[in-house]
Design an enzyme around this catalytic site. Sequence first.
Site, PDB file in Angstrom:
ATOM      1  N   GLY A 271       9.068   7.304  -4.835  1.00 51.01           N
ATOM      2  CA  GLY A 271       8.592   8.652  -4.445  1.00 51.01           C
ATOM      3  C   GLY A 271       9.248   9.124  -3.142  1.00 51.01           C
TER       4      GLY A 271
ATOM      5  CD  GLU B 128      -3.196  -0.732  -0.155  1.00 54.28           C
ATOM      6  OE1 GLU B 128      -3.271   0.325  -0.204  1.00 54.28           O
ATOM      7  OE2 GLU B 128      -3.640  -1.647  -0.637  1.00 54.28           O
TER       8      GLU B 128
ATOM      9  CE1 TYR C 217      -8.065   3.895  -0.681  1.00 51.72           C
ATOM     10  CE2 TYR C 217      -5.846   3.219  -0.442  1.00 51.72           C
ATOM     11  CZ  TYR C 217      -6.854   2.982  -1.313  1.00 51.72           C
ATOM     12  OH  TYR C 217      -7.188   2.254  -2.359  1.00 51.72           O
TER      13      TYR C 217
ATOM     14  CG  ASP D 242      -9.926   3.772  -5.069  1.00 53.16           C
ATOM     15  OD1 ASP D 242     -10.726   3.554  -5.771  1.00 53.16           O
ATOM     16  OD2 ASP D 242      -8.876   2.862  -5.512  1.00 53.16           O
TER      17      ASP D 242
END
Length: 314
Positions: free
Chosen positions: A100, A54, A139, A157
Amino acid sequence: MTDVEGEGDEGDTEWTRPDDLPAVREALVEWYEADHRSFPWRETDDPYAILVSEVMSQQTQLDRVVDAWTEFLDRWPTTATLAAADRADVVGFWSDHSLGYNNRAKYLHEAAEQIETTYDGQFPREPAELQELMGVGPYTANAVASFAFNNGDAVVDTNVKRVTYRAFGVPDDDETFKRVANELMPASESRVWNNAIMELGGVACTQTPRCDEAGCPWREWCGAYQSGDFTAPDVPTQPSFEGSRRQFRGRVIRVLRTYDELTIDELGPRIRVDYTPDGEHGRDWLQGLLDDLAADGLVQVDDQDGTTVASLQQ
Ligand code: SF4
């Protein structure tokens, strides 16, 4: 599709709730279970492995996450091994794999330490408790609760919003999406359900939808499929002309498979609910579609006493 406006609680007036919800649910789960993209984190219920997937997929395309996720878990297979790792190594792994923001690697490392120190090596099972972990927002907490413990709420989402907006006319409002998504989800089935509805949004109800090609299981209930209006919160204008035209071509073929032949005005309402012979999506529009299909050798178009009659090309 049945509109139950005026029935039930006040919120029902905002969207078109199908009256056969069990069939809607079953159709989606069956479709998902028959075939879906295979991601390794779908084959596990290890909360740590799911958390890593995730966090990685927040910034990175799922296909690219697979290799990074596999390598990460080879290197640090448990929260204990990750907690014991040098943080610089974890951050280095993150940037080497272009995953990222490096902060995510730091948070993941800290979350592993929390699990080891505060939770005695065991992940909590409730979304609210999972949110106590470093870097884990609502989330992600819900995704881990769903996929590891089958104990989550409905995931909302962009994919889920797009699907429910198109299929059931859910208004573009976060609270309503949340409420409807939870109403659609069968009780205590968050693992399969969330996977299934996200898969629907990921491979069928994409920005340019692939209703027929992907065999969408909700076509018979879907408002967008019936109207041909495929706008959505993240698709503010009608998807490409070709995209929606392809839908209607597929639909003409499917309808003609059921009937030997149909006149243009018999065919029209079976293709779209807003068909009126002289309307914007009327005879001229359908004639153009049929001519294209005839040119491609798929459909036969005859003129019988001034009326266009269509059948499948034999
Ligand atoms: S029928 Fe098409 S628009 Fe409707 S839910 Fe399925 S893929 Fe989305």
